[in-house]
Write a protein that holds these residues in place. Sequence first.
Motif, PDB file in Angstrom:
ATOM      1  N   PRO A 135       0.825  -1.215   0.000  1.00  0.00           N
ATOM      2  CA  PRO A 135       0.000   0.000   0.000  1.00  0.00           C
ATOM      3  C   PRO A 135       0.860   1.267   0.000  1.00  0.00           C
ATOM      4  O   PRO A 135       1.746   1.419   0.839  1.00  0.00           O
ATOM      5  CB  PRO A 135      -0.796  -0.128   1.307  1.00  0.00           C
ATOM      6  CG  PRO A 135      -0.784  -1.590   1.623  1.00  0.00           C
ATOM      7  CD  PRO A 135       0.511  -2.136   1.086  1.00  0.00           C
ATOM      8  N   ARG A 136       0.614   2.155  -0.981  1.00  0.00           N
ATOM      9  CA  ARG A 136       1.438   3.348  -1.167  1.00  0.00           C
ATOM     10  C   ARG A 136       1.402   4.274   0.047  1.00  0.00           C
ATOM     11  O   ARG A 136       2.394   4.910   0.365  1.00  0.00           O
ATOM     12  CB  ARG A 136       0.955   4.170  -2.386  1.00  0.00           C
ATOM     13  CG  ARG A 136       1.088   3.509  -3.707  1.00  0.00           C
ATOM     14  CD  ARG A 136       2.425   3.638  -4.388  1.00  0.00           C
ATOM     15  NE  ARG A 136       3.061   4.944  -4.396  1.00  0.00           N
ATOM     16  CZ  ARG A 136       4.383   5.084  -4.538  1.00  0.00           C
ATOM     17  NH1 ARG A 136       5.153   4.029  -4.665  1.00  0.00           N
ATOM     18  NH2 ARG A 136       4.922   6.261  -4.550  1.00  0.00           N
ATOM     19  N   ASP A 137       0.230   4.360   0.700  1.00  0.00           N
ATOM     20  CA  ASP A 137       0.138   5.332   1.794  1.00  0.00           C
ATOM     21  C   ASP A 137       1.103   4.999   2.934  1.00  0.00           C
ATOM     22  O   ASP A 137       1.660   5.885   3.556  1.00  0.00           O
ATOM     23  CB  ASP A 137      -1.311   5.433   2.308  1.00  0.00           C
ATOM     24  CG  ASP A 137      -1.892   4.081   2.711  1.00  0.00           C
ATOM     25  OD1 ASP A 137      -1.385   3.042   2.233  1.00  0.00           O
ATOM     26  OD2 ASP A 137      -2.846   4.064   3.514  1.00  0.00           O
ATOM     27  N   ARG A 138       1.334   3.721   3.173  1.00  0.00           N
ATOM     28  CA  ARG A 138       2.233   3.368   4.273  1.00  0.00           C
ATOM     29  C   ARG A 138       3.658   3.081   3.811  1.00  0.00           C
ATOM     30  O   ARG A 138       4.609   3.253   4.553  1.00  0.00           O
ATOM     31  CB  ARG A 138       1.686   2.130   4.999  1.00  0.00           C
ATOM     32  CG  ARG A 138       0.569   2.478   5.975  1.00  0.00           C
ATOM     33  CD  ARG A 138       0.086   1.256   6.707  1.00  0.00           C
ATOM     34  NE  ARG A 138      -0.549   0.316   5.809  1.00  0.00           N
ATOM     35  CZ  ARG A 138      -0.453  -0.998   5.910  1.00  0.00           C
ATOM     36  NH1 ARG A 138       0.266  -1.533   6.864  1.00  0.00           N
ATOM     37  NH2 ARG A 138      -1.077  -1.791   5.067  1.00  0.00           N
TER      38      ARG A 138
ATOM     39  N   GLY B 200       4.945   3.772   0.362  1.00  0.00           N
ATOM     40  CA  GLY B 200       5.369   4.414  -0.887  1.00  0.00           C
ATOM     41  C   GLY B 200       6.765   5.029  -0.838  1.00  0.00           C
ATOM     42  O   GLY B 200       7.603   4.725  -1.689  1.00  0.00           O
ATOM     43  N   ASN B 201       7.033   5.857   0.183  1.00  0.00           N
ATOM     44  CA  ASN B 201       8.333   6.541   0.229  1.00  0.00           C
ATOM     45  C   ASN B 201       9.481   5.563   0.394  1.00  0.00           C
ATOM     46  O   ASN B 201      10.518   5.681  -0.250  1.00  0.00           O
ATOM     47  CB  ASN B 201       8.373   7.543   1.395  1.00  0.00           C
ATOM     48  CG  ASN B 201       7.477   8.721   1.119  1.00  0.00           C
ATOM     49  OD1 ASN B 201       7.074   8.942  -0.020  1.00  0.00           O
ATOM     50  ND2 ASN B 201       7.134   9.465   2.172  1.00  0.00           N
TER      51      ASN B 201
ATOM     52  N   GLU C 273      -8.067  -1.054  -4.179  1.00  0.00           N
ATOM     53  CA  GLU C 273      -9.210  -0.147  -3.986  1.00  0.00           C
ATOM     54  C   GLU C 273      -9.589   0.606  -5.261  1.00  0.00           C
ATOM     55  O   GLU C 273     -10.731   0.997  -5.450  1.00  0.00           O
ATOM     56  CB  GLU C 273      -8.873   0.880  -2.903  1.00  0.00           C
ATOM     57  CG  GLU C 273      -9.019   0.291  -1.513  1.00  0.00           C
ATOM     58  CD  GLU C 273      -8.094   0.974  -0.518  1.00  0.00           C
ATOM     59  OE1 GLU C 273      -7.731   2.134  -0.736  1.00  0.00           O
ATOM     60  OE2 GLU C 273      -7.739   0.315   0.485  1.00  0.00           O
ATOM     61  N   TRP C 274      -8.589   0.823  -6.173  1.00  0.00           N
ATOM     62  CA  TRP C 274      -8.872   1.632  -7.353  1.00  0.00           C
ATOM     63  C   TRP C 274      -9.594   0.863  -8.453  1.00  0.00           C
ATOM     64  O   TRP C 274      -9.984   1.429  -9.465  1.00  0.00           O
ATOM     65  CB  TRP C 274      -7.585   2.248  -7.908  1.00  0.00           C
ATOM     66  CG  TRP C 274      -6.444   1.276  -8.012  1.00  0.00           C
ATOM     67  CD1 TRP C 274      -5.431   1.118  -7.110  1.00  0.00           C
ATOM     68  CD2 TRP C 274      -6.198   0.327  -9.038  1.00  0.00           C
ATOM     69  NE1 TRP C 274      -4.572   0.120  -7.517  1.00  0.00           N
ATOM     70  CE2 TRP C 274      -5.028  -0.379  -8.697  1.00  0.00           C
ATOM     71  CE3 TRP C 274      -6.864  -0.013 -10.237  1.00  0.00           C
ATOM     72  CZ2 TRP C 274      -4.495  -1.391  -9.486  1.00  0.00           C
ATOM     73  CZ3 TRP C 274      -6.331  -1.019 -11.020  1.00  0.00           C
ATOM     74  CH2 TRP C 274      -5.171  -1.703 -10.647  1.00  0.00           C
TER      75      TRP C 274
END
Length: 159
Positions: A70-73, A75-76, A148-149
């Motif tokens: 998951p990018r939100d957690r 991504g960086n 989700e997308w």
Amino acid sequence: MRTLAWSEHFALGHERIDREHRRLLELSARIESAAEKAASIEDILPLCRDFFRLLVSHCFYEEQLLRKLPRDRFGNHVDEHCRGHARLIHQAQAMMTGQLPTGYDSLPAFLNAYFELMHDLLVDDTELVGSLIREGYHRLGTPEMPPEWLPSGRGASPV
Ligand SMILES: [Fe+2]
Ligand SMILES: [Fe+2]
């Protein structure tokens, strides 16, 4: 010179990734010891070629998996890790042309820095690939949960 060895510390429980990490470490140790006797980069190019081929396919495979986190957690962290891969590949590419990458004046100095970076990335793999396994994204193919997308309906499981 620094010699890297496989240790269980690197074992993540992912068959392909573990096998490739082990092989990359074996090849890097062989390159290091060959470089001690080498008169020039050309002498170690055949070994470097094997290493490079594996490195490129390994990074490509691993990045496909890491992009599922998951990018939100993650991504960086994933982006930074992939930039490390790109640096390894870029420098190895320079070496394959028989040149030392800019900023290095000797083969041992370059290999030391190079394998140190690879070591750091392996340690980082233990964290990232560990998360991948914990979150169930460690296989390529259909994700266990639809992202989700996905437009409604396409990702829904048949009932
Ligand atoms: Fe890796
Ligand atoms: Fe990696």
